[in-house]
Scaffold this motif. Structure first.
Motif, short mmCIF file in Angstrom:
data_model
loop_
_atom_site.label_atom_id
_atom_site.label_comp_id
_atom_site.label_asym_id
_atom_site.label_seq_id
_atom_site.Cartn_x
_atom_site.Cartn_y
_atom_site.Cartn_z
N GLY A 154 96.46 51.95 66.78
CA GLY A 154 95.97 52.82 68.03
C GLY A 154 96.09 54.46 67.54
O GLY A 154 95.24 55.24 67.88
N GLY A 157 92.93 55.17 65.75
CA GLY A 157 92.16 55.36 66.53
C GLY A 157 92.03 56.80 67.45
O GLY A 157 90.91 57.36 67.70
N PHE A 255 80.82 45.02 73.15
CA PHE A 255 81.04 46.23 72.28
C PHE A 255 79.93 46.62 71.67
O PHE A 255 79.57 47.87 71.25
N ASN A 367 85.07 52.22 76.55
CA ASN A 367 85.38 51.76 75.09
C ASN A 367 87.00 51.48 74.98
O ASN A 367 87.14 50.58 74.49
N ASN A 371 88.34 47.64 74.00
CA ASN A 371 89.39 47.38 73.05
C ASN A 371 90.71 46.87 73.41
O ASN A 371 90.96 45.90 72.85
N SER A 375 92.37 43.25 72.26
CA SER A 375 93.55 43.26 71.83
C SER A 375 94.35 42.31 72.50
O SER A 375 95.01 41.36 71.93
N GLN A 383 96.11 40.84 65.57
CA GLN A 383 95.25 42.21 66.08
C GLN A 383 94.64 43.03 65.21
O GLN A 383 93.61 43.51 65.52
N PHE A 387 90.73 44.05 65.97
CA PHE A 387 90.07 45.76 65.53
C PHE A 387 89.12 45.69 64.59
O PHE A 387 88.05 46.71 64.90
N THR A 390 85.88 44.92 65.95
CA THR A 390 85.12 45.89 66.88
C THR A 390 84.66 46.90 66.06
O THR A 390 83.49 47.41 66.22
N GLN A 391 85.30 47.25 65.07
CA GLN A 391 85.00 48.36 63.99
C GLN A 391 83.56 47.73 63.22
O GLN A 391 82.65 48.51 63.13
#
Length: 445
Positions: A154, A157, A255, A367, A371, A375, A383, A387, A390-391
Motif C-alpha cells: 500500500g 501504491g 477493475f 479504485n 483494491n 485484498s 495479498q 495486488f 489487479t496490476q
C-alpha cells in the motif's frame, strides 16, 4: 544459549522500514518522471504529424511493454537479485527519457521521416523498464512478514498516486514560456528546448538521480521470497484463471473495465482540450494536476471515514456510477457556453473543472474500494498475488483503452471516446451490485 543482542533486534526491526522508505522514494521518483510526460506525449506526437489514434497507440505502447517486461524483470530479480535489476531498469529509464527528448534530432539520423519512430522506441524501452514495479513488490515481500506485506504494498501504491499528482505539475512549470526562455539562455545551443523536450530531459534527470540514490542506499535483501514470476505461468493465464474464480473474478473484471474506461479518458483528454480550448502542455498540466490533487485528497483523507460509514461495496458502486455520468459529460462541458467565464478562464474550461471534480472523486472511490475488496477476498498469504492480479489487469486495460479511444476520436468524433468510456462503467455498476447482493451486502439501487 547466548542471549539475543538488543542491537540486532533493533536492526531487524528498523531495516524493513528503512528499505520500504527507500523503495517508496525510488518508486515515487520513477512515477514522477512518468507523470511529467503525461501532458506532453499527445501533443508531442501531434507535432510530428500523428493523429489522435496514433497518439493513443503511443500512450498504449508503455503499458503494453510494461505488461510484457514486468514478469521478465521479476524472473531476473529472482535469479540475479533485486538490486541489480532495479539499477538496470533505472538506467534504462534514463536512456528512454533522453531518447524521448532528442526524438526530433535523432529521427532523421536513423533514416526515419521524423521523430515519431524514436518516440515509439523510447516509450517501448520505458515500458519495459517500468516493469521494475514488480521487482519493487517482490522486494517488499523479501523484507516484510506476510501480515505486514499488504501495508508495504500500500505504501508503494501511495508513491504511485503522488507521482501522478506532482509529475504534471512539474511539467507545467518547466514548459511555461518563462522557464523555456531561461533554459534557452543557460543550456548549450545543441540541446533542443521546447515545451516537449524540456519535460523529457527533466524526467531523465530525475531517473538519473534515482539511479544514484538506489546505488548508494539500497541493499540486496538477505533472503529472497520466490515471486509469482518464477512459477512459469503467464500473466494472461493468471488473469484468466482469476476471472473464472467465483471469489475474485468479478472484482478483477470490474477493475479491468474501470481502468480501461479511465485510461481511454486520459489518453484523449489533452487532444480534446487542445482542439476545443487551444490548451498546450502548461495549461493541460494545470488541469491534470487539479484532477490529481482531488484524487489524492479523497484517497488520503476522506476514504477512511467514508468507508467506515458506507462500506467498500457502496463506495465502489457509487464511484462507478459517478464516473459513468461525468465521463460522458466531459466533451460537452468543454464546448459549453452556459457558465460565465472567470477572468481569463473561458466558459468551457469552467464547466470542465466542475465536471472534473466529481469525476476525480468517483475515480478515487472506485479504485481504492476495488483494491480493498480484492485484498479482503484474498487470503492472508495471498495479498501480494492479489495486488499483482489487479496490476496486470490495469496494465492490460491501459494497453487497449487508449488505442480504441484514439480510433473512436478519429473515426467518429471528438465526443465519442468519452461517451464510450462512460458507457463502459455501466456494467461495472451492474457487476458490483450483483456481487454485493450475492454476499448480502446492502448497496444502493
Amino acid at each position: 544459549m547466548p542471549a539475543d543482542d538488543p542491537d540486532d533486534d533493533a536492526e531487524r526491526e528498523t531495516t524493513p522500514r528503512r528499505v520500504i522508505a527507500t523503495l517508496f522514494f525510488i518508486v515515487f521518483l520513477d512515477l514522477l518522471g512518468f507523470g511529467i510526460l503525461i501532458p506532453v506525449i499527445p501533443l508531442y506526437a501531434e507535432s510530428f504529424g500523428a493523429n489522435e489514434f496514433v497518439g493513443g497507440l503511443l500512450i498504449a505502447t508503455y503499458s503494453l511493454f510494461q505488461f510484457v517486461g514486468a514478469p521478465i524483470l521479476g524472473r531476473l530479480s529472482d535469479e540475479r537479485g533485486r538490486r541489480p535489476v532495479l539499477l538496470i531498469s533505472l538506467a534504462g529509464s534514463v536512456i528512454a527519457w533522453t531518447l524521448f527528448g532528442v526524438a526530433g534530432e535523432l529521427g532523421p539520423l536513423i533514416g526515419a521521416a521524423n521523430g515519431l519512430v524514436v518516440l515509439f522506441l523510447a516509450r517501448a524501452l520505458a515500458g519495459v523498464m517500468g516493469g521494475n514495479i514488480a521487482t519493487a513488490n517482490a522486494y517488499i515481500a523479501d523484507v516484510t512478514p506476510p501480515e505486514e506485506r499488504a501495508k508495504g504494498l500500500g505504501i508503494l501504491g501511495a508513491a504511485f498516486g503522488l507521482g501522478f499528482v506532482f509529475g504534471p505539475a512539474i511539467a507545467g512549470v518547466v514548459s511555461s514560456p518563462f522557464a523555456l526562455s531561461v533554459f534557452r539562455d543557460v543550456l548549450p545551443a545543441v540541446v533542443p528546448v521546447s515545451e516537449f523536450t524540456i519535460p523529457s530531459f527533466v524526467a531523465a534527470t530525475l531517473s538519473a538521480a534515482n539511479l544514484v540514490v538506489a546505488f548508494v542506499v539500497l541493499p540486496e535483501p538477505r533472503e529472497r521470497v520466490e515471486s509469482a514470476a518464477s512459477s512459469g505461468r503467464s500473466r494472461l493465464r493468471e488473469l484468466l484463471d482469476a476471472v473464472r474464480s467465483p471469489a475474485i473474478g468479478t472484482l478483477i473484471v470490474s477493475f479491468f473495465l474501470a481502468s480501461f474506461a479511465f485510461s481511454a479518458f486520459e489518453s484523449q483528454f489533452i487532444f480534446l482540450t487542445n482542439d476545443q480550448l487551444g490548451y498546450g502542455t502548461a495549461a493541460n498540466a494545470v488541469l491534470l494536476t487539479y484532477i490529481g490533487v482531488v484524487i489524492a485528497i479523497v484517497q488520503g483523507g476522506l476514504i477512511g471515514p467514508l468507508t467506515d460509514r458506507f462500506g467498500e461495496y457502496r463506495l465502489a458502486v457509487g464511484g462507478a456510477a459517478i464516473q459513468a455520468v461525468t465521463l460522458a459529460l466531459v466533451p460537452f462541458a468543454v464546448t459549453s457556453t452556459v457558465l460565465p467565464a472567470l477572468g481569463p478562464v473561458e466558459s468551457g474550461a469552467v464547466a470542465l473543472a466542475l465536471v472534473s471534480t466529481p469525476l476525480a472523486v468517483g475515480n478515487a472511490l472506485t479504485n481504492v474500494s476495488l483494491n480493498a475488496l480484492v485484498s479482503r477476498t484474498a487470503g492472508d498469504d495471498e495479498q501480494g498475488g492479489a495486488f499483482g492480479l489487479t496490476q496486470s489487469a490495469g496494465s492490460l486495460a491501459r494497453t487497449v483503452g487508449p488505442a480504441l479511444a484514439g480510433l473512436l476520436y478519429v473515426a467518429v468524433d471528438y465526443w465519442s471516446p468519452f461517451v464510450a468510456a462512460g458507457v463502459v462503467f455501466v456494467p461495472v455498476v451492474f457487476l458490483l451490485v450483483r456481487l454485493g447482493e450475492a454476499r448480502s451486502v446492502p448497496v444502493p439501487e
